[in-house]
Design a protein around this motif. Sequence first.
Motif, PDB file in Angstrom:
ATOM      1  N   SER A 107       0.836  -1.195   0.000  1.00 29.37           N
ATOM      2  CA  SER A 107       0.000   0.000   0.000  1.00 29.37           C
ATOM      3  C   SER A 107       0.873   1.249   0.000  1.00 29.37           C
ATOM      4  N   ALA A 108       0.414   2.284  -0.665  1.00 29.48           N
ATOM      5  CA  ALA A 108       1.160   3.549  -0.713  1.00 29.48           C
ATOM      6  C   ALA A 108       1.282   4.208   0.646  1.00 29.48           C
ATOM      7  N   VAL A 109       0.580   3.704   1.670  1.00 30.97           N
ATOM      8  CA  VAL A 109       0.745   4.250   3.020  1.00 30.97           C
ATOM      9  C   VAL A 109       1.508   3.280   3.919  1.00 30.97           C
ATOM     10  N   ASP A 110       2.118   2.265   3.321  1.00 29.40           N
ATOM     11  CA  ASP A 110       3.051   1.428   4.067  1.00 29.40           C
ATOM     12  C   ASP A 110       4.149   2.337   4.649  1.00 29.40           C
ATOM     13  N   PRO A 111       4.674   2.011   5.841  1.00 30.88           N
ATOM     14  CA  PRO A 111       5.710   2.879   6.425  1.00 30.88           C
ATOM     15  C   PRO A 111       6.850   3.216   5.468  1.00 30.88           C
ATOM     16  N   TRP A 113       6.705   3.852   2.333  1.00 35.16           N
ATOM     17  CA  TRP A 113       6.326   4.928   1.421  1.00 35.16           C
ATOM     18  C   TRP A 113       5.921   6.192   2.157  1.00 35.16           C
ATOM     19  N   ARG A 114       5.381   6.070   3.340  1.00 39.94           N
ATOM     20  CA  ARG A 114       5.091   7.280   4.119  1.00 39.94           C
ATOM     21  C   ARG A 114       6.375   8.013   4.483  1.00 39.94           C
ATOM     22  N   ALA A 115       7.467   7.272   4.595  1.00 39.66           N
ATOM     23  CA  ALA A 115       8.763   7.898   4.871  1.00 39.66           C
ATOM     24  C   ALA A 115       9.402   8.482   3.611  1.00 39.66           C
ATOM     25  N   ARG A 116       8.830   8.184   2.447  1.00 33.97           N
ATOM     26  CA  ARG A 116       9.393   8.663   1.176  1.00 33.97           C
ATOM     27  C   ARG A 116       8.299   9.291   0.317  1.00 33.97           C
ATOM     28  N   PRO A 117       7.631  10.330   0.826  1.00 31.28           N
ATOM     29  CA  PRO A 117       6.562  10.940   0.044  1.00 31.28           C
ATOM     30  C   PRO A 117       7.032  11.547  -1.274  1.00 31.28           C
ATOM     31  N   GLN A 118       8.319  11.889  -1.359  1.00 32.99           N
ATOM     32  CA  GLN A 118       8.838  12.450  -2.601  1.00 32.99           C
ATOM     33  C   GLN A 118       8.805  11.424  -3.727  1.00 32.99           C
ATOM     34  N   ALA A 176     -10.307   6.989  -4.276  1.00 31.68           N
ATOM     35  CA  ALA A 176      -8.922   7.173  -4.715  1.00 31.68           C
ATOM     36  C   ALA A 176      -8.013   7.663  -3.601  1.00 31.68           C
ATOM     37  N   CYS A 177      -8.292   7.275  -2.371  1.00 30.27           N
ATOM     38  CA  CYS A 177      -7.405   7.596  -1.255  1.00 30.27           C
ATOM     39  C   CYS A 177      -6.085   6.841  -1.422  1.00 30.27           C
ATOM     40  N   SER A 178      -5.033   7.384  -0.856  1.00 32.79           N
ATOM     41  CA  SER A 178      -3.686   6.827  -1.036  1.00 32.79           C
ATOM     42  C   SER A 178      -3.577   5.339  -0.713  1.00 32.79           C
ATOM     43  N   PRO A 179      -4.203   4.819   0.350  1.00 33.64           N
ATOM     44  CA  PRO A 179      -4.003   3.396   0.680  1.00 33.64           C
ATOM     45  C   PRO A 179      -4.456   2.429  -0.404  1.00 33.64           C
TER      46      PRO A 179
END
Length: 250
Positions: A107-111, A113-118, A176-179
């Motif tokens: 998921s795009a909200v896995d830790p 990816w949350r640590a790499r929003p860029q 279309a939420c990030s998760p």
Amino acid sequence: MSQVPSAPVPVPPSLRPVLARWGGPGADVPALPAVWVNALGGTTFALRGPAGAVFCKWAPAGVALDLPAEARRSRWAAAWLPVPRVLAGGADEHGSWLVSRALPGRSAVDPRWRARPQVAVPALGRALRRWHEALPVRECPFDWSVPYRLARAVGDTARLRTPPPVDRLVVCHGDACSPNTLLGADGSAVGWVDLGALGVGDRWADLAVATTSLDWNYGPGWQPVFLDAYGIGEDRERSAYYRALWDVGP
């Protein structure tokens, strides 16, 4: 808000034989780790059994989660994009369930990816554009237009009766939420999940929710990055309208 639970989640008794079938020995227990708890009351369990890695969604009776609708939409979208392959579904007086094969990626909200929003945020923008370009509007049997949604709204819709003109009709994801976008190791989109509201509507119905979700998951300041990656400029009028429509929806 939806979230990953911090402790095992009680398994509804009517779901235990389903989990035992798809999760193999040891899945028929009173509680299991869950990968997601929906704000509406649904739960998603991850299992590995005879069919490999699968997910089982559970929606208690009376909550606003239509798993049969999600199954129909997933089967339709699978002709064009990587979405969960439906393996089984059912219902009783206590609720409904949907079993689907697991997709690759996180998921795009896995830790990670949350640590790499860029990396994650522009990937999400490109992913939504890919979604909108891939699915054919003329062949889509599902609706997510303003009239359709207003007819099912549960909040006050008085100020939403006159929508802005449609920018472009697409097959919207519907949530279309990030998760709900899965990213591969290189940061590119490898799948989409939670398709229960998929249907034809203005692309801003997705864009408005997707950009709001960025604030929840990555913090403020990322919306312009997302829109640039999608390939569109900000539209405050349409964003405001579709966010308000989202807030009154079921």
